[in-house]
Structure formats: structure tokens, C-alpha cells
Design a protein around this motif. Structure first.
Motif, PDB file in Angstrom:
ATOM      1  N   ALA A  34      29.234  39.617  29.282  1.00 52.75           N
ATOM      2  CA  ALA A  34      29.210  40.005  28.241  1.00 52.75           C
ATOM      3  C   ALA A  34      30.317  38.735  27.892  1.00 52.75           C
ATOM      4  N   GLU A  35      30.059  37.726  26.844  1.00 58.01           N
ATOM      5  CA  GLU A  35      30.602  36.775  26.546  1.00 58.01           C
ATOM      6  C   GLU A  35      31.432  37.356  24.896  1.00 58.01           C
ATOM      7  N   LEU A  36      32.666  37.444  25.157  1.00 60.58           N
ATOM      8  CA  LEU A  36      33.314  38.338  23.782  1.00 60.58           C
ATOM      9  C   LEU A  36      33.627  36.714  22.749  1.00 60.58           C
ATOM     10  N   ILE A  37      34.194  35.728  23.969  1.00 58.63           N
ATOM     11  CA  ILE A  37      34.737  34.265  23.197  1.00 58.63           C
ATOM     12  C   ILE A  37      34.436  32.743  23.637  1.00 58.63           C
ATOM     13  N   LYS A  38      33.460  32.519  22.965  1.00 55.36           N
ATOM     14  CA  LYS A  38      33.837  30.900  23.531  1.00 55.36           C
ATOM     15  C   LYS A  38      34.293  30.399  24.280  1.00 55.36           C
ATOM     16  N   THR A  39      34.052  30.192  25.801  1.00 53.71           N
ATOM     17  CA  THR A  39      35.074  29.421  25.689  1.00 53.71           C
ATOM     18  C   THR A  39      34.081  28.457  27.602  1.00 53.71           C
ATOM     19  N   ASN A  40      35.566  28.259  28.549  1.00 52.24           N
ATOM     20  CA  ASN A  40      34.620  26.832  29.280  1.00 52.24           C
ATOM     21  C   ASN A  40      34.687  27.952  30.475  1.00 52.24           C
ATOM     22  N   ARG A  41      33.391  28.048  30.965  1.00 54.55           N
ATOM     23  CA  ARG A  41      32.390  28.583  32.749  1.00 54.55           C
ATOM     24  C   ARG A  41      33.543  29.436  33.599  1.00 54.55           C
ATOM     25  N   CYS A  42      34.185  28.152  34.145  1.00 51.31           N
ATOM     26  CA  CYS A  42      35.356  28.551  34.443  1.00 51.31           C
ATOM     27  C   CYS A  42      36.722  29.255  34.071  1.00 51.31           C
ATOM     28  N   GLN A  43      37.082  30.132  34.125  1.00 51.93           N
ATOM     29  CA  GLN A  43      38.637  30.587  33.687  1.00 51.93           C
ATOM     30  C   GLN A  43      40.088  30.269  34.795  1.00 51.93           C
ATOM     31  N   ASP A  44      40.944  30.203  34.860  1.00 50.83           N
ATOM     32  CA  ASP A  44      41.859  30.587  35.999  1.00 50.83           C
ATOM     33  C   ASP A  44      41.941  32.045  36.188  1.00 50.83           C
ATOM     34  N   ILE A  45      42.173  32.499  37.487  1.00 49.65           N
ATOM     35  CA  ILE A  45      42.238  33.355  37.259  1.00 49.65           C
ATOM     36  C   ILE A  45      43.310  34.702  37.921  1.00 49.65           C
ATOM     37  N   TYR A  46      44.857  33.377  37.869  1.00 51.79           N
ATOM     38  CA  TYR A  46      46.020  33.218  38.425  1.00 51.79           C
ATOM     39  C   TYR A  46      45.887  34.140  39.735  1.00 51.79           C
ATOM     40  N   SER A  47      46.526  35.635  39.302  1.00 52.86           N
ATOM     41  CA  SER A  47      46.578  36.006  40.494  1.00 52.86           C
ATOM     42  C   SER A  47      45.579  36.393  41.574  1.00 52.86           C
ATOM     43  N   GLY A  48      44.545  37.302  40.896  1.00 49.90           N
ATOM     44  CA  GLY A  48      43.606  36.999  41.316  1.00 49.90           C
ATOM     45  C   GLY A  48      42.771  36.299  42.109  1.00 49.90           C
ATOM     46  N   ALA A  49      43.028  35.307  42.268  1.00 51.35           N
ATOM     47  CA  ALA A  49      43.185  34.095  43.175  1.00 51.35           C
ATOM     48  C   ALA A  49      43.475  35.001  44.863  1.00 51.35           C
ATOM     49  N   LYS A  50      44.779  35.605  44.707  1.00 51.57           N
ATOM     50  CA  LYS A  50      45.683  36.240  45.709  1.00 51.57           C
ATOM     51  C   LYS A  50      44.077  36.724  46.953  1.00 51.57           C
ATOM     52  N   ALA A  51      43.275  37.789  45.862  1.00 56.51           N
ATOM     53  CA  ALA A  51      42.390  38.934  46.804  1.00 56.51           C
ATOM     54  C   ALA A  51      41.568  37.434  47.632  1.00 56.51           C
ATOM     55  N   PHE A  52      40.870  36.822  47.072  1.00 59.94           N
ATOM     56  CA  PHE A  52      40.039  35.613  47.807  1.00 59.94           C
ATOM     57  C   PHE A  52      40.784  34.939  49.290  1.00 59.94           C
ATOM     58  N   THR A  53      42.126  34.771  48.984  1.00 61.21           N
ATOM     59  CA  THR A  53      42.835  34.434  50.204  1.00 61.21           C
ATOM     60  C   THR A  53      42.927  35.463  51.093  1.00 61.21           C
ATOM     61  N   LEU A  54      43.299  37.134  50.358  1.00 60.69           N
ATOM     62  CA  LEU A  54      43.281  37.737  51.118  1.00 60.69           C
ATOM     63  C   LEU A  54      42.310  37.524  52.443  1.00 60.69           C
ATOM     64  N   THR A  55      40.768  37.614  51.695  1.00 61.37           N
ATOM     65  CA  THR A  55      39.970  37.744  52.055  1.00 61.37           C
ATOM     66  C   THR A  55      39.323  36.554  53.104  1.00 61.37           C
ATOM     67  N   ALA A  56      40.190  35.697  52.783  1.00 60.38           N
ATOM     68  CA  ALA A  56      39.507  34.585  54.509  1.00 60.38           C
ATOM     69  C   ALA A  56      40.895  35.118  55.436  1.00 60.38           C
ATOM     70  N   ILE A  57      41.221  35.391  55.144  1.00 59.50           N
ATOM     71  CA  ILE A  57      42.663  36.246  56.131  1.00 59.50           C
ATOM     72  C   ILE A  57      41.789  37.840  56.566  1.00 59.50           C
ATOM     73  N   GLY A  58      40.965  38.430  56.760  1.00 64.48           N
ATOM     74  CA  GLY A  58      39.816  39.391  56.699  1.00 64.48           C
ATOM     75  C   GLY A  58      39.287  38.808  57.935  1.00 64.48           C
ATOM     76  N   ILE A  59      38.588  37.756  57.255  1.00 67.81           N
ATOM     77  CA  ILE A  59      37.451  37.510  57.869  1.00 67.81           C
ATOM     78  C   ILE A  59      37.897  36.787  59.853  1.00 67.81           C
ATOM     79  N   LEU A  60      39.059  35.774  58.930  1.00 69.88           N
ATOM     80  CA  LEU A  60      40.139  35.612  60.340  1.00 69.88           C
ATOM     81  C   LEU A  60      40.272  36.997  61.380  1.00 69.88           C
ATOM     82  N   ALA A  61      40.725  37.935  60.648  1.00 72.01           N
ATOM     83  CA  ALA A  61      41.307  39.246  61.293  1.00 72.01           C
ATOM     84  C   ALA A  61      40.218  39.538  62.173  1.00 72.01           C
ATOM     85  N   ASP A  62      38.760  39.769  61.845  1.00 70.88           N
ATOM     86  CA  ASP A  62      37.790  40.336  61.853  1.00 70.88           C
ATOM     87  C   ASP A  62      37.510  39.364  63.491  1.00 70.88           C
ATOM     88  N   ARG A  63      37.508  38.756  63.426  1.00 69.39           N
ATOM     89  CA  ARG A  63      36.773  37.348  64.755  1.00 69.39           C
ATOM     90  C   ARG A  63      37.784  37.943  65.306  1.00 69.39           C
TER      91      ARG A  63
END
Length: 285
Positions: A34-63
Motif C-alpha cells: 500500500a503506497e500511502l505517500i508518493k515518495t522514492n522507491r527505496c528508503q533508508d530503513i535505519y536500524s532495520g538494517a541491523k537485521a540484515f547484518t545479523l542474517t549475514a552472521i547467521g549464514i556464516l554461523a550455519d556454515r
């Protein structure tokens, strides 16, 4: 559009939240946005980025490429500066994940200070700055912890964090595009500065909701997902233990509802994301 899309959009508008868009899906459903306010396609998700960094660590830990109990000084052997705080000797990867490495408050917060405030060599600055407390003895939320994890990924893979994630996560989740703010030496900040669309952002919530599987492919082990959920690595449970989420500054939210299976990602500039999460926790599908 589903009833949920309309109901959630009405809730956000009625509350006056400055929300750009949200994306959502129940198990077996296609992602809807749902697009509520027209804006740029990609937005800064700020600390939401940490979850992606954590996932990289998880992939390496799994291996088996790294251990969460591995010492930071061992990983960066030969790169520790002369006279570094001796308390670093007890710091581990898990301490960084849990924000228990000992950093002082607001350390390396590039959303508040200029990146150059930390010099051209952020890793050197990080290790030369005395710790606030001994690792494991307290918890102070900082961006420094996840910048350190970004650099750990590079040591373990000889790749920049975003390059590794494009190879091992973003491409498998069929991301349209992504960009990451970098330090002066070219390493992704890891803690913030990830620009994506909410329809890609929500795919991480789906991955954790589905036990590490996305599109029929296992990306994370079930063991890793269970550890993240039980120890609240980066993500958190709400007070009702219904919604598992990662938030970010200015009202970002990435979550799934454990009971209904709804995954949800929101991109905002000033929304009360906890109120939206509470709406999702109580919503009757």
C-alpha cells in the motif's frame, strides 16, 4: 486489496502517522504493498538494517565459518592497535550482536553525526576508543556494534557485507535493488543506511517467520532462527509475545505475527511504529 490492507491504511491515516508505504503477506499469499505517500522507491530503513547484518552472521554461523563465542581480538588478530583497552580480550561476536560489547552510548551513530566524525578508518577508531564497561557486563545499544559485525563478515568472507548479502540473500529473495551507506574505507555501515523498498524489506520477516526457508529454498537453519527468536538477537518480541519485530528510527518496522503468520514491513518518517505493531498483534484475520 485485502481487508487488512484497507483497515491498516485507515488506522495509519486516522492516527496521522507520516507513513510512506507498507508491504504485507500471510503464508501462501503474494506480497501486497500500500503506497500511502508518493515518495522514492527505496528508503533508508535505519536500524532495520541491523537485521540484515545479523542474517549475514547467521549464514556464516550455519556454515561453521564463525562461532558466536569467537573472540573479537582473534578475528582481528594483527589489526588491534597498540595500547587497546585490554577488556577487548573478552569480547565475542555474540556480545556485539546483543549490544554488550562495551561501547559508550551513541558510538558511531551516523544518523546523528557525520561519518567523518569517526575518522577515515572507523575500525581503528572503534578499537582505539576505551570501552564504557567490560564486555557482557551491561547493554548499550550502538551502531558501532553492527559496524563491527559488518567488518567481521568481510574478514570471514573477503567480501564487503552488501556484496556477500547480494550473493547469499538478496538475490535468493529476489530483491529489486538495494544500496548501503559506507564508511570512508568503503565498508557498509551495517547498523543503518540500508535503502530498500518495503516489498523487499518484508521478505526478511517472511524468512524468519518460515523458519529460514524462502521460496522453497533453505537460507538459514531452523536452529539459527530459533536462537534468534529465543535470545532476541537484534529482533524483539512485543509484550504479548505475539509480534516479533525489528524497528528503526523514524518509524520503520519489520515484523511477523506469530499467531496469524502475517509478515509486515513499514517505511515512515515519524510514525509510532509500536502502535502499528499493536494493531497487527490484535487484528483478527
Amino acid at each position: 486489496m485485502s481487508n487488512f490492507i484497507n483497515d491498516c491504511a485507515d488506522f495509519i491515516r486516522d492516527a496521522g502517522f507520516n507513513t510512506f508505504r507498507f508491504s504485507t503477506a500471510l503464508p501462501g499469499e503474494e506480497i501486497q504493498t500500500a503506497e500511502l505517500i508518493k515518495t522514492n522507491r527505496c528508503q533508508d530503513i535505519y536500524s532495520g538494517a541491523k537485521a540484515f547484518t545479523l542474517t549475514a552472521i547467521g549464514i556464516l554461523a550455519d556454515r561453521g565459518v564463525l562461532s558466536l563465542g569467537e573472540k573479537i581480538t582473534d578475528i582481528f588478530s594483527g589489526q588491534m592497535p597498540d595500547g587497546f583497552d585490554p577488556r577487548w580480550e573478552s569480547a565475542t561476536v555474540e556480545h556485539a550482536i546483543l549490544h554488550k560489547a562495551g561501547f559508550k552510548p551513541s558510538f558511531m551513530d551516523i544518523d546523528v553525526e557525520s561519518t567523518m566524525a569517526f575518522g577515515t578508518d572507523h575500525l581503528k577508531t572503534l578499537f582505539e576508543t576505551p570501552l564504557e564497561y567490560a564486555p557482557g557486563e551491561g547493554r548499550i545499544y550502538t551502531d558501532a556494534a553492527y559496524y563491527l559485525l559488518s567488518r567481521i563478515v568481510s574478514v570471514k568472507t573477503s567480501m564487503k557485507l552488501d556484496d556477500f548479502l547480494w550473493q547469499e540473500l538478496f538475490s535468493k529473495l529476489n530483491f529489486a535493488e538495494a544500496a548501503w551507506s559506507r564508511c570512508p574505507m568503503g565498508y557498509p555501515i551495517g547498523a543503518t543506511g540500508l535503502y530498500v523498498h518495503s516489498s523487499d524489506m518484508v521478505k526478511l520477516a517472511i524468512l524468519y517467520r518460515d523458519g529460514g526457508v524462502y521460496g522453497g529454498e533453505r537460507i538459514l537453519s531452523e536452529s539459527w532462527v530459533n536462537t534468534v527468536k529465543s535470545k532476541e538477537y537484534c529482533f524483539e518480541w512485543d509484550k504479548t509475545h505475539t509480534v516479533f519485530f525489528k524497528g528503526g528510527m523514524n518509524g520503520q518496522k519489520n515484523l511477523f505475527n506469530e499467531k496469524t503468520g502475517r509478515a509486515f514491513a513499514m517505511q515512515s518518517c515519524g510514525a509510532d511504529s509500536d502502535a502499528v505493531a499493536a494493531f497487527i498483534a490484535s487484528y483478527k484475520e
